[in-house]
Design an enzyme around this catalytic site. Structure first.
Site, mmCIF file in Angstrom:
data_model
loop_
_atom_site.group_PDB
_atom_site.id
_atom_site.type_symbol
_atom_site.label_atom_id
_atom_site.label_comp_id
_atom_site.label_asym_id
_atom_site.label_seq_id
_atom_site.Cartn_x
_atom_site.Cartn_y
_atom_site.Cartn_z
ATOM 1 N N SER A 177 -14.317 -16.538 -12.036
ATOM 2 C CA SER A 177 -15.736 -16.342 -11.709
ATOM 3 C C SER A 177 -16.156 -14.876 -11.293
ATOM 4 O O SER A 177 -16.613 -14.668 -10.215
ATOM 5 C CB SER A 177 -15.837 -17.335 -10.183
ATOM 6 O OG SER A 177 -14.952 -16.950 -9.361
ATOM 7 N N HIS A 213 -7.832 6.723 7.330
ATOM 8 C CA HIS A 213 -7.298 5.540 7.240
ATOM 9 C C HIS A 213 -7.788 4.963 5.803
ATOM 10 O O HIS A 213 -8.878 5.040 5.698
ATOM 11 C CB HIS A 213 -7.431 4.476 8.351
ATOM 12 C CG HIS A 213 -6.912 3.250 7.825
ATOM 13 N ND1 HIS A 213 -5.686 2.760 7.888
ATOM 14 C CD2 HIS A 213 -7.694 1.839 7.569
ATOM 15 C CE1 HIS A 213 -5.527 1.319 7.644
ATOM 16 N NE2 HIS A 213 -6.701 0.817 7.406
ATOM 17 N N SER A 215 -7.327 1.527 3.057
ATOM 18 C CA SER A 215 -6.894 0.218 3.126
ATOM 19 C C SER A 215 -7.522 -0.587 2.260
ATOM 20 O O SER A 215 -8.766 -0.447 1.912
ATOM 21 C CB SER A 215 -6.719 -0.455 4.540
ATOM 22 O OG SER A 215 -6.385 -1.908 4.476
ATOM 23 N N SER A 223 -1.096 -6.477 0.204
ATOM 24 C CA SER A 223 -1.606 -5.274 1.195
ATOM 25 C C SER A 223 -1.277 -4.084 0.661
ATOM 26 O O SER A 223 -0.068 -3.972 0.303
ATOM 27 C CB SER A 223 -1.252 -5.833 2.631
ATOM 28 O OG SER A 223 -1.420 -4.888 3.442
ATOM 29 N N ASP A 265 3.432 -1.280 3.934
ATOM 30 C CA ASP A 265 2.976 -1.968 2.542
ATOM 31 C C ASP A 265 3.475 -1.320 1.536
ATOM 32 O O ASP A 265 3.775 -1.835 0.381
ATOM 33 C CB ASP A 265 1.532 -2.039 2.595
ATOM 34 C CG ASP A 265 1.132 -2.909 3.703
ATOM 35 O OD1 ASP A 265 1.590 -3.839 3.999
ATOM 36 O OD2 ASP A 265 0.095 -2.834 4.097
#
Length: 351
Positions: A177, A213, A215, A223, A265
């Protein structure tokens, strides 16, 4: 700096003292006085009357150059260095608390094509529906900054908070979708110093220290994040500008198990994203040509190359064609070598 044009080069918000030089477009006394009266309340405290006049004239030239002034007239007029124009106009509104200033490029590419989409991260997760990615997707970026404190060290040293969101949208997907498969969030704290040194004909316009930072806001196996201390130095000469941005990655503890939220991560991200970024841009007439280079300075020479050409399509919008080759097109793709072609609209350009 990104991504895209580095965060570094676009953090041009402080103003050195400039002489009140002639500009290409003459304003009437009434137009100049109106601009001064409406701008003085929000201008940086360090701006002189001469600086305000220069900013008003630049605004006036930008406003009418595409509709009322012939290209020949502009070409014959004295030119202001490209970064100095941006720094002047940003300083004009730096103290306006109702205004968010553009940071990096803001753009929307309805067409971003890669021949081999990176499906590997999604295959062993709850996002298996993304394991059949469309080769064409939409790519957009929103980047803004705001002044926190001005003139920390006498008449220099300005502290900003910046935020950049870069998203990849599977809008043409037939099997799902139309999901946003990846969104990278990049808040940063920026201490910016203007400068006026000249080296080999280049003016060192800006030097910055940044706490960054980045992310993708995901959890578990999807992650991706890292923290960096970044230095940035920016040079200009006429219509050419470049920046060099080395960084140090702040170490994180190792994961005790795959998907450990308290561990690193992506411990090998520097091997692919590199240790520095170089950005260069040249403005010819109304076109802007830019290059971005990243490299890990290791034997395998992993990194990335991005080439871009932007051009005017209206008074407020620019088109852009972009080519990317290498690692780190997004955080989820940081360790995958990708080749991407994109075409779209730029809302705020480099300068």
């Amino acid at each position: 700096m990104r991504h895209t044009w580095p965060s570094c080069l676009l953090l041009l918000s402080a103003l050195p003292a400039f002489a009140d030089t002639n500009t290409a477009i003459e304003m009437t006394d009434g137009e100049l006085n109106h601009c001064l009266q409406s701008s003085v309340a929000s201008a940086a405290e360090s701006m002189t009357v001469a600086d305000l006049k220069q900013a008003c004239r630049l605004l006036h030239a930008e406003k009418i150059s595409t509709t009322e002034i012939e290209e020949q007239t502009l070409a014959e007029a004295p030119q202001t260095p490209v970064l100095r124009k941006r720094m002047t106009l940003e300083a004009l509104n730096r103290s306006n608390r109702f205004m968010l200033t553009p940071h990096k490029r803001n753009y929307f590419f309805p067409v971003s094509y890669t021949r081999h989409p990176n499906v590997a991260p999604y295959q062993d997760t709850d996002s298996k529906s993304l394991s059949d990615l469309s080769k064409t997707e939409a790519d957009f970026q929103l980047s803004v900054k705001i002044l926190i404190r001005e003139d920390i060290f006498g008449d220099n040293g300005h502290l900003y908070m910046g935020y950049t969101n870069h998203s990849l949208w599977q809008v043409y997907s037939d099997s799902d979708s139309a999901p946003f498969r990846e969104s990278n969030h990049q808040p940063e704290l920026i201490l910016s110093f203007t400068n006026d040194w000249e080296i080999l004909g280049f003016r060192n316009a800006l030097n910055e220290v940044m706490l960054n930072h980045q992310s993708n806001g995901q959890g578990g196996l999807l992650s991706r994040s890292w923290n960096r201390v970044m230095l940035n130095t920016v040079f200009e000469r006429g219509n050419f500008a470049f920046s060099l941005t080395p960084w140090y990655r702040i170490p994180e503890p190792e994961q005790e198990y795959p998907g450990d939220p308290d561990g690193d991560d992506n411990p090998d991200i520097s091997d692919y994203m590199g240790n520095f970024e170089f950005n260069g841009a040249y403005q010819h007439s109304d076109d802007i040509y830019s290059i971005m280079l990243r490299n890990n300075l290791d034997g395998d020479n992993k990194g990335a190359l991005e080439l871009a050409w932007s051009f005017p399509i209206s008074a407020n919008l620019r088109g852009q064609f972009k080519y990317f080759n290498g690692y780190g097109h997004s955080l989820i793709d940081y360790n995958t070598d990708m080749e991407v072609l994109a075409l779209g609209i730029v809302f705020t350009d480099l300068f």
